[in-house]
Design a protein around this motif. Sequence first.
Motif, mmCIF file in Angstrom:
data_model
loop_
_atom_site.group_PDB
_atom_site.id
_atom_site.type_symbol
_atom_site.label_atom_id
_atom_site.label_comp_id
_atom_site.label_asym_id
_atom_site.label_seq_id
_atom_site.Cartn_x
_atom_site.Cartn_y
_atom_site.Cartn_z
ATOM 1 N N ALA A 1 92.697 24.824 -19.487
ATOM 2 C CA ALA A 1 91.322 24.324 -19.454
ATOM 3 C C ALA A 1 90.432 25.387 -18.819
ATOM 4 N N LEU A 2 89.342 25.726 -19.498
ATOM 5 C CA LEU A 2 88.426 26.744 -19.001
ATOM 6 C C LEU A 2 87.375 26.167 -18.068
ATOM 7 N N CYS A 3 86.799 25.029 -18.445
ATOM 8 C CA CYS A 3 85.747 24.433 -17.631
ATOM 9 C C CYS A 3 85.619 22.953 -17.957
ATOM 10 N N GLU A 4 84.841 22.247 -17.152
ATOM 11 C CA GLU A 4 84.534 20.836 -17.372
ATOM 12 C C GLU A 4 83.088 20.720 -17.824
ATOM 13 N N ILE A 5 82.883 20.018 -18.939
ATOM 14 C CA ILE A 5 81.552 19.861 -19.517
ATOM 15 C C ILE A 5 81.211 18.374 -19.573
ATOM 16 N N GLN A 6 80.034 18.043 -19.062
ATOM 17 C CA GLN A 6 79.553 16.667 -19.138
ATOM 18 C C GLN A 6 78.680 16.528 -20.385
ATOM 19 N N THR A 7 79.153 15.725 -21.328
ATOM 20 C CA THR A 7 78.429 15.517 -22.576
ATOM 21 C C THR A 7 77.574 14.274 -22.463
ATOM 22 N N ASP A 8 77.041 13.827 -23.594
ATOM 23 C CA ASP A 8 76.275 12.592 -23.606
ATOM 24 C C ASP A 8 77.177 11.372 -23.587
ATOM 25 N N LYS A 9 78.500 11.588 -23.571
ATOM 26 C CA LYS A 9 79.450 10.476 -23.570
ATOM 27 C C LYS A 9 80.315 10.454 -22.321
ATOM 28 N N ALA A 10 80.872 11.606 -21.949
ATOM 29 C CA ALA A 10 81.806 11.654 -20.828
ATOM 30 C C ALA A 10 81.936 13.089 -20.362
ATOM 31 N N THR A 11 82.725 13.280 -19.287
ATOM 32 C CA THR A 11 83.054 14.606 -18.796
ATOM 33 C C THR A 11 84.370 15.037 -19.419
ATOM 34 N N ILE A 12 84.341 16.154 -20.148
ATOM 35 C CA ILE A 12 85.486 16.585 -20.935
ATOM 36 C C ILE A 12 85.849 18.002 -20.523
ATOM 37 N N THR A 13 87.161 18.287 -20.464
ATOM 38 C CA THR A 13 87.627 19.642 -20.194
ATOM 39 C C THR A 13 87.652 20.436 -21.486
ATOM 40 N N LEU A 14 87.163 21.657 -21.415
ATOM 41 C CA LEU A 14 87.150 22.552 -22.575
ATOM 42 C C LEU A 14 88.435 23.362 -22.565
ATOM 43 N N ASP A 15 89.345 23.019 -23.470
ATOM 44 C CA ASP A 15 90.628 23.694 -23.555
ATOM 45 C C ASP A 15 90.562 24.830 -24.569
ATOM 46 N N THR A 16 91.493 25.767 -24.441
ATOM 47 C CA THR A 16 91.546 26.904 -25.344
ATOM 48 C C THR A 16 92.898 26.971 -26.024
#
Length: 469
Positions: free
Chosen positions: A67-82
């Motif tokens: 996981a590179l970072c955590e992103i809060q979208t308009d729905k939830a907080t999601i981890t950005l995986d590579t």
Amino acid sequence: MYTFLYMLRNLGRVATNVCRQRRIAFEAIRALASTPLKMPSLSPTMSEGTIVRWLKKEGEEFNPGDALCEIQTDKATITLDTEEEGIVAKILMPDNSTDVKVGKLIAILVEKGDDWKNVEVPKTEEKTSEKKPSETKPVEKEEKQEQPKSDQQQTAQSHHAVGPAARTLLEQYGIELSKIQGTGPHGIIMKSDVQNYIDSNQLKAKSHTQEKKPTKQQTPDKQEKQIKESGGRRYHDIEISSIRRAIAKRLTYSKTNIPHQYISITSNVDQIIRLRKQMISDPKATVKVSVNDFIIKAVAYGLRQVPQMNGVYDDKNGLKLQSTVDISVAVATDNGLITPIVFNADRLSVQDINGQVRQLATKAKEGKLKPNEFQGGSFTISNLGMFGIRSFSAVINPPQIGILAIGQNLLKYSGDDLKTENQLIVTLSYDARACDPQSSALFLQAFRSYMENPTMLITNNKSESILNF
């Protein structure tokens, strides 16, 4: 002999130039090998997001699955995986970066072994960063040319430019707001700014008697002005998360673009309550089912029986009836409302539905839902009965065409003999563009039939569908 040596010298120079050019070309290729990481679109309705925090630092290597970072979208907080391996060379959007547009460059990645310290930011990104100061200059000039504002307007602005802790110190020491220079964001006066002013001037806090007794030199106007500047109502600024902003946009869109119609029905849930007690008291029972689990199953069976309600609608493609019954269940979290999905709910047992709902609700509150766990769905259920709400009308979750609002289970008298029964009121909100009153009424009748005959919900027989998928 001299001519031969001269030719060898020229050949050596040519070979040196060729090697030098190849080395420059190789370095250029290595520079171009850097991979730009842009803000991804993690949901169909996402237009911007917030980078909560980076899980990898600059110069740190990553492998597939990391996981590179955590992103809060308009729905939830999601981890950005590579799915690749490499090194995080440059982070362009640090932690807590808000309102980052989809497609915006947030970091630069390079392959393992590359010189990550000397990576260059693309020129397009530099140009956009250079344009920002120039774009703000005309605004600053216009603000300077504006007419001087009245005392009331200045007081209102100054009231909003002071933090709560700083305002308390201003009141305690009787300091005028105009004497303090703010160092916070947008010139907000912080507590440290006021404390530095107090220490540099060696001020002492005023007693209550001094505050109450006005001096002879002060006129009533000056007294009133001082009270406005140093007093006033206290408030707390609460930053609106991207999720709540997205919810507000979707609700506004739903209420302004979707013609809502509402119908309600009352069901007798005595048999469900008795059946639930029997299932819980069973020594072999592994889960504690709830009335809400029966409701989800009854809705799923009702949608299979009346598939006209099991669909999505958009202006371009019109109505699309879904082949699977995927129930979105509204879950309240600290960041806002989210609707994780129970897929193929009509094919699950009540116990399986209970386990999935519990698991999804826990992940939703922890912000660990994956996009495929809350994107989509063919129908939504919103239950406020546990909060004592008798009945309410819910807003349709587009592009779905229906949402069922569940109220509180009430004990009422019915019949000539005044027998008591547990009654449940539900209200269906449906999209009048895609549904007609007859289909909506048939769906609610089917729902009530299953709720009042819950044995049909625990059998393995699937409800028959009007349409053959």
